[in-house]
Design an enzyme around this catalytic site. Sequence first.
Site, PDB file in Angstrom:
ATOM      1  N   ASP A 247     -14.835  43.691  14.861  1.00 49.49           N
ATOM      2  CA  ASP A 247     -14.698  45.145  14.834  1.00 49.49           C
ATOM      3  C   ASP A 247     -14.635  45.625  13.380  1.00 49.49           C
ATOM      4  O   ASP A 247     -13.992  45.002  12.538  1.00 49.49           O
ATOM      5  CB  ASP A 247     -13.428  45.571  15.593  1.00 49.49           C
ATOM      6  CG  ASP A 247     -13.426  47.046  15.935  1.00 49.49           C
ATOM      7  OD1 ASP A 247     -13.560  47.384  17.129  1.00 49.49           O
ATOM      8  OD2 ASP A 247     -13.309  47.878  15.003  1.00 49.49           O
ATOM      9  N   ILE A 248     -15.309  46.734  13.110  1.00 46.55           N
ATOM     10  CA  ILE A 248     -15.382  47.249  11.736  1.00 46.55           C
ATOM     11  C   ILE A 248     -14.035  47.816  11.266  1.00 46.55           C
ATOM     12  O   ILE A 248     -13.762  47.868  10.072  1.00 46.55           O
ATOM     13  CB  ILE A 248     -16.515  48.304  11.634  1.00 46.55           C
ATOM     14  CG1 ILE A 248     -17.046  48.404  10.221  1.00 46.55           C
ATOM     15  CG2 ILE A 248     -16.097  49.656  12.189  1.00 46.55           C
ATOM     16  CD1 ILE A 248     -18.364  49.153  10.093  1.00 46.55           C
TER      17      ILE A 248
ATOM     18  N   ASN B 175     -12.281  49.955  27.305  1.00 46.28           N
ATOM     19  CA  ASN B 175     -12.115  51.400  27.506  1.00 46.28           C
ATOM     20  C   ASN B 175     -13.341  51.961  28.212  1.00 46.28           C
ATOM     21  O   ASN B 175     -14.468  51.534  27.947  1.00 46.28           O
ATOM     22  CB  ASN B 175     -11.935  52.104  26.157  1.00 46.28           C
ATOM     23  CG  ASN B 175     -10.686  51.645  25.425  1.00 46.28           C
ATOM     24  OD1 ASN B 175      -9.629  51.500  26.033  1.00 46.28           O
ATOM     25  ND2 ASN B 175     -10.797  51.395  24.129  1.00 46.28           N
TER      26      ASN B 175
ATOM     27  N   GLU C  86     -15.186  55.312  22.756  1.00 42.65           N
ATOM     28  CA  GLU C  86     -15.958  55.958  21.679  1.00 42.65           C
ATOM     29  C   GLU C  86     -17.430  55.584  21.752  1.00 42.65           C
ATOM     30  O   GLU C  86     -18.300  56.416  21.494  1.00 42.65           O
ATOM     31  CB  GLU C  86     -15.424  55.522  20.308  1.00 42.65           C
ATOM     32  CG  GLU C  86     -14.107  56.154  19.926  1.00 42.65           C
ATOM     33  CD  GLU C  86     -13.545  55.539  18.653  1.00 42.65           C
ATOM     34  OE1 GLU C  86     -14.331  55.021  17.833  1.00 42.65           O
ATOM     35  OE2 GLU C  86     -12.318  55.571  18.501  1.00 42.65           O
TER      36      GLU C  86
ATOM     37  N   HIS D 239     -18.199  47.192  26.084  1.00 42.02           N
ATOM     38  CA  HIS D 239     -17.677  46.192  25.142  1.00 42.02           C
ATOM     39  C   HIS D 239     -16.266  45.807  25.534  1.00 42.02           C
ATOM     40  O   HIS D 239     -15.479  46.627  25.999  1.00 42.02           O
ATOM     41  CB  HIS D 239     -17.701  46.702  23.695  1.00 42.02           C
ATOM     42  CG  HIS D 239     -17.078  48.058  23.504  1.00 42.02           C
ATOM     43  ND1 HIS D 239     -17.718  49.225  23.860  1.00 42.02           N
ATOM     44  CD2 HIS D 239     -15.880  48.428  22.996  1.00 42.02           C
ATOM     45  CE1 HIS D 239     -16.942  50.256  23.582  1.00 42.02           C
ATOM     46  NE2 HIS D 239     -15.815  49.805  23.069  1.00 42.02           N
TER      47      HIS D 239
ATOM     48  N   HIS E  97     -12.840  44.399  23.962  1.00 36.96           N
ATOM     49  CA  HIS E  97     -12.074  44.110  22.743  1.00 36.96           C
ATOM     50  C   HIS E  97     -11.247  42.849  23.002  1.00 36.96           C
ATOM     51  O   HIS E  97     -10.600  42.732  24.046  1.00 36.96           O
ATOM     52  CB  HIS E  97     -11.078  45.231  22.435  1.00 36.96           C
ATOM     53  CG  HIS E  97     -11.670  46.572  22.142  1.00 36.96           C
ATOM     54  ND1 HIS E  97     -11.777  47.078  20.864  1.00 36.96           N
ATOM     55  CD2 HIS E  97     -12.157  47.536  22.963  1.00 36.96           C
ATOM     56  CE1 HIS E  97     -12.300  48.299  20.913  1.00 36.96           C
ATOM     57  NE2 HIS E  97     -12.541  48.602  22.182  1.00 36.96           N
TER      58      HIS E  97
HETATM   59  P1  AMP Z   1     -13.955  52.094  22.018  1.00 36.43           P
HETATM   60  O1  AMP Z   1     -12.995  53.206  21.663  1.00 36.43           O
HETATM   61  O2  AMP Z   1     -13.404  51.155  23.026  1.00 36.43           O
HETATM   62  O3  AMP Z   1     -15.321  52.645  22.369  1.00 36.43           O
HETATM   63  O4  AMP Z   1     -14.098  51.225  20.698  1.00 36.43           O
HETATM   64  C1  AMP Z   1     -15.193  51.240  19.836  1.00 36.43           C
HETATM   65  C2  AMP Z   1     -14.895  50.245  18.731  1.00 36.43           C
HETATM   66  O5  AMP Z   1     -16.086  50.034  18.010  1.00 36.43           O
HETATM   67  C3  AMP Z   1     -13.828  50.709  17.728  1.00 36.43           C
HETATM   68  O6  AMP Z   1     -12.771  49.742  17.687  1.00 36.43           O
HETATM   69  C4  AMP Z   1     -14.601  50.769  16.401  1.00 36.43           C
HETATM   70  O7  AMP Z   1     -13.824  50.371  15.296  1.00 36.43           O
HETATM   71  C5  AMP Z   1     -15.752  49.813  16.662  1.00 36.43           C
HETATM   72  N1  AMP Z   1     -16.955  50.050  15.877  1.00 36.43           N
HETATM   73  C6  AMP Z   1     -17.601  51.224  15.677  1.00 36.43           C
HETATM   74  N2  AMP Z   1     -18.696  51.040  14.916  1.00 36.43           N
HETATM   75  C7  AMP Z   1     -18.749  49.713  14.645  1.00 36.43           C
HETATM   76  C8  AMP Z   1     -19.649  48.887  13.900  1.00 36.43           C
HETATM   77  N3  AMP Z   1     -20.719  49.394  13.272  1.00 36.43           N
HETATM   78  N4  AMP Z   1     -19.387  47.564  13.821  1.00 36.43           N
HETATM   79  C9  AMP Z   1     -18.315  47.034  14.438  1.00 36.43           C
HETATM   80  N5  AMP Z   1     -17.433  47.761  15.154  1.00 36.43           N
HETATM   81  C10 AMP Z   1     -17.647  49.078  15.254  1.00 36.43           C
END
Ligand code: AMP
Length: 127
Positions: A35-36, A97, A105, A110, A112
Site C-alpha cells: 500500500d502506498i 471495504n 476509495e 482488494h 488489505h
Molecule cells: P480502500 O479505502 O479500501 O479502497 O483502500 C484503497 C487503498 O489503496 C488505500 O489504503 C490507499 O493507500 C491505497 N492506494 C491508493 N493508490 C495506491 C497506489 N498507487 N499504490 C498502492 N496503494 C494505493
Amino acid sequence: MSYAYDDSNIFARILRGEIPNKTLLETPHTLAFHDIRPQAPVHVLVIPKGKYVNFDHFAADASDEEIADFTRTAAEVCRMTGVKPGQGGQGYRTIANAGEHGVQEVPHYHLHILGGRVLGPMLKRAE
Ligand code: AMP
C-alpha cells in the site's frame, strides 16, 4: 445483478502497467503489492487481475480458479511478510471495504493485509 466496473480506477491502471507499484507477488490471476500509504508495518493489498469491483462481485462472478488463486496468494503474502500467528508471526487483519458505508476509495476489489503491530479495536465509532 450486474456490476459497473470503472476502467480508469488506479488499480486498473496499475494492472495495465501505466503506473508503478511495489509488487510483492504476482500469479496468473492475482497481484499483491505494498500500500502506498501504509497504516501498519505490514500493509499489503491483494487484488484480482479480473475486473471485479468488490468482494461480493468477486465472490459471485469470479471463476473457481480465480478465487483459489486469489485466496492462496493472500495466504502466501501472510507467509512472506512473517505475520502468520503461531508460526513466528504475531497475527494480522484482513479488510475488504465495499461501497459508500464501507468507505471504499478504489473501485477494484482488494484485500488489505495489515500486521506488524497491535492493530487495536476492529472498528472506530464514526464521528
Ligand atoms: P480502500 O479505502 O479500501 O479502497 O483502500 C484503497 C487503498 O489503496 C488505500 O489504503 C490507499 O493507500 C491505497 N492506494 C491508493 N493508490 C495506491 C497506489 N498507487 N499504490 C498502492 N496503494 C494505493
